[in-house]
Scaffold this motif. Sequence first.
Motif, PDB file in Angstrom:
ATOM      1  N   GLN A 194      38.383 -44.126  76.332  1.00 48.79           N
ATOM      2  CA  GLN A 194      39.018 -43.250  75.866  1.00 48.79           C
ATOM      3  C   GLN A 194      40.690 -44.326  76.446  1.00 48.79           C
ATOM      4  OE1 GLN A 194      38.554 -40.892  79.343  1.00 48.79           O
ATOM      5  NE2 GLN A 194      39.383 -38.991  77.588  1.00 48.79           N
ATOM      6  N   ALA A 195      40.606 -44.281  77.842  1.00 49.98           N
ATOM      7  CA  ALA A 195      42.126 -45.107  78.099  1.00 49.98           C
ATOM      8  C   ALA A 195      42.276 -45.657  76.702  1.00 49.98           C
ATOM      9  CB  ALA A 195      42.013 -45.536  79.169  1.00 49.98           C
ATOM     10  N   LYS A 203      43.441 -43.343  73.784  1.00 49.78           N
ATOM     11  CA  LYS A 203      44.509 -42.841  73.883  1.00 49.78           C
ATOM     12  C   LYS A 203      46.526 -43.476  73.712  1.00 49.78           C
ATOM     13  CE  LYS A 203      43.652 -40.088  77.536  1.00 49.78           C
ATOM     14  NZ  LYS A 203      43.601 -39.554  78.655  1.00 49.78           N
ATOM     15  N   GLY A 227      35.444 -49.195  77.952  1.00 53.36           N
ATOM     16  CA  GLY A 227      35.966 -50.720  77.122  1.00 53.36           C
ATOM     17  C   GLY A 227      36.362 -51.566  78.983  1.00 53.36           C
ATOM     18  N   GLU A 254      40.735 -43.895  92.509  1.00 55.49           N
ATOM     19  CA  GLU A 254      39.461 -43.505  92.032  1.00 55.49           C
ATOM     20  C   GLU A 254      37.860 -43.766  92.678  1.00 55.49           C
ATOM     21  OE1 GLU A 254      40.427 -43.931  87.407  1.00 55.49           O
ATOM     22  OE2 GLU A 254      41.951 -44.823  88.238  1.00 55.49           O
ATOM     23  N   ASN A 276      51.233 -42.708  79.619  1.00 61.55           N
ATOM     24  CA  ASN A 276      51.159 -42.757  78.841  1.00 61.55           C
ATOM     25  C   ASN A 276      52.561 -43.940  77.629  1.00 61.55           C
ATOM     26  OD1 ASN A 276      47.859 -43.413  79.274  1.00 61.55           O
ATOM     27  ND2 ASN A 276      47.686 -41.969  77.623  1.00 61.55           N
TER      28      ASN A 276
HETATM   29  P1  GDP Z   1      35.905 -45.360  79.272  1.00 64.05           P
HETATM   30  O1  GDP Z   1      36.126 -44.920  78.458  1.00 64.05           O
HETATM   31  O2  GDP Z   1      34.387 -45.362  79.516  1.00 64.05           O
HETATM   32  O3  GDP Z   1      36.118 -47.035  78.866  1.00 64.05           O
HETATM   33  O4  GDP Z   1      36.295 -45.508  80.794  1.00 64.05           O
HETATM   34  P2  GDP Z   1      37.735 -44.738  80.189  1.00 64.05           P
HETATM   35  O5  GDP Z   1      38.956 -45.395  79.864  1.00 64.05           O
HETATM   36  O6  GDP Z   1      37.820 -43.272  81.208  1.00 64.05           O
HETATM   37  O7  GDP Z   1      38.356 -44.521  82.185  1.00 64.05           O
HETATM   38  C1  GDP Z   1      39.116 -45.559  82.642  1.00 64.05           C
HETATM   39  C2  GDP Z   1      40.022 -46.201  83.432  1.00 64.05           C
HETATM   40  O8  GDP Z   1      41.403 -45.990  82.719  1.00 64.05           O
HETATM   41  C3  GDP Z   1      40.336 -45.099  84.658  1.00 64.05           C
HETATM   42  O9  GDP Z   1      39.382 -45.012  85.732  1.00 64.05           O
HETATM   43  C4  GDP Z   1      41.715 -44.729  84.454  1.00 64.05           C
HETATM   44  O10 GDP Z   1      42.165 -45.612  85.653  1.00 64.05           O
HETATM   45  C5  GDP Z   1      42.046 -44.895  83.319  1.00 64.05           C
HETATM   46  N1  GDP Z   1      42.641 -44.143  82.173  1.00 64.05           N
HETATM   47  C6  GDP Z   1      41.895 -43.169  81.785  1.00 64.05           C
HETATM   48  N2  GDP Z   1      42.171 -42.516  81.375  1.00 64.05           N
HETATM   49  C7  GDP Z   1      43.594 -42.770  80.923  1.00 64.05           C
HETATM   50  C8  GDP Z   1      44.969 -42.647  80.234  1.00 64.05           C
HETATM   51  O11 GDP Z   1      44.755 -41.910  79.194  1.00 64.05           O
HETATM   52  N3  GDP Z   1      46.052 -43.387  80.420  1.00 64.05           N
HETATM   53  C9  GDP Z   1      45.675 -44.650  82.008  1.00 64.05           C
HETATM   54  N4  GDP Z   1      46.926 -45.277  81.816  1.00 64.05           N
HETATM   55  N5  GDP Z   1      44.602 -45.183  82.022  1.00 64.05           N
HETATM   56  C10 GDP Z   1      43.853 -44.395  81.864  1.00 64.05           C
END
Ligand code: GDP
Length: 386
Positions: A10-11, A14, A112, A142, A187
Motif C-alpha cells: 500500500q505505502a 501510494k 511490500g 505502530e 508522501n
Molecule cells: P502492505 O500493504 O502490507 O505492504 O503494508 P502497508 O504499505 O499498508 O504498510 C506498511 C507500513 O508503511 C506501515 O506500517 C506504515 O509505517 C507505512 N505506511 C502505510 N501507508 C503509508 C503512506 O501512505 N505513506 C507512508 N509514508 N507510509 C505509509
Amino acid sequence: MKLALIGFGQAGGKVVDEFLAFDDAIDGGFVESAIAINSATTDLKGLDRVSVENRVLIGQARVKGHGVGADNELGAEIAEANIDELQGAIDRIPVHEIDAFLVVAGMGGGTGSGGAPVLAKHLQRVYTQPVYGLGILPGTDEGGIYTLNAARSFRTFVDQVDNLLVFDNDAWRSAGESVEGGYDRINREIVERFGLLFAAGEVREGDHVAESVVDSSEIINTLSNSGVSTVGYASETVEIDDGLLSSLTADDEFDEGSATNRLTSLVRKATLGRLTLPCDVASADRGLVVASGPPNYLNRKGVERGRQWLEDETGSMEIRGGDYPITVRDEVGTIVLLSGVTDVPRIDQLQEVAIEAQETTADVRATADEDFASLMDTGDELDALF
Ligand code: GDP
C-alpha cells in the motif's frame, strides 16, 4: 535520470502515485514507467495515477485479494510464487530506456515488506541496470510487529539492492494529525526530495543548459557503494517575476554574490536539518549536492562552496555537485544526498526493539503452547473421538 518505479504494497503504491503527480508538476520526465503491486484489491483500486494495466494483483490463490495482514513472511512467499506475473508486468517497461529501477515499499507491513526484497533480488539477476530501494520505516508508535517486520525486511532488502534510500516515518510525523492526512503530507515530502534528486539527472533537449548540470552518472556513482542513504532538502521562495529578474541582471555583481550565499547556506540547512533518515552526517561515505531552481538563481560558485563545506563535514573526498535548473517553481532549493551512512541511531533502536519483540513473541508462543497442553490434559480419563 529515467526510472522504472515499482511500488510494492500500500505505502509503495501510494508513494509511486505521488511520484507521478510530482513528475507532472515539475515537468521532470524522470518516471519512464510506474507499476504498483499488491495482494489487496482495495489498495490497488485506491490509486489515482498508476495506469490500470500496471496495477498487478498477486497472491489471489492464497489470500483472494484480501492482503496478507502484517505477515511479511507470507508477503515474501506470495512474491516468490508470483514471480512470473511480476516479470510479465516488468516486460512492459522499455528497459533499454531506463537508467535504474526504484522499488518502493513500507517496511513495517506485509506485502511490500516481504515482497520488495524478493522483487529486488529478481531484478538484480535479470537486468544490468542498478536496482535501488526506497524503504519507509514505520513510526515507533505502530507497535512491536511493525518494528519487527521493518527490522527483518530492512536487513533483507539492503542486501538485495545497489543502494537503499531510507525515509523514516517516525522522524516526520506531526502531533495531532490524522494518520491518513499525515501520510498525504509525508508522501509529498518524500517525492519532493527523491523526485528532485532523480529529476536532476534528467535534463532534456530544449531545457535551459545549466552551468554545471548534474548527470545521471553522478547520481549512480554516488549510490554505487551499496549500503544506506539519506537525503536532506532546504528551499527558499524567490521571485520569478520577469520585471524583477531584469532588474537583478542589471546589478550582476550583487546578484552573483547573493545567489552564492543563498546556495551555500541552503546546503548547510539541508544537511543539518531534518534528513529522510536522521544520522550522523560525518559517517557518510559519499555525497551529492544539487542546487535546483530558476536558472538565474543558480551559480557554480554557490554549489562549489556548499560542496566543499560538505567535504569538510563528512571528511569524504567523494562529494559531487551540480545544478538542476527548473523554471516552473518559484523556489531555490538544495538537495543533499548522503550515501553509505553508518552511524544511524534509529536503525540501532529499530533492531534492538525488534530483537526484544522477537524474543517476547517466542516466549508468549511457548507459554501459550504449555498452557494449552495443560488445559487439555485430562490424563487418560477422557477418550478423543478419533
Ligand atoms: P502492505 O500493504 O502490507 O505492504 O503494508 P502497508 O504499505 O499498508 O504498510 C506498511 C507500513 O508503511 C506501515 O506500517 C506504515 O509505517 C507505512 N505506511 C502505510 N501507508 C503509508 C503512506 O501512505 N505513506 C507512508 N509514508 N507510509 C505509509
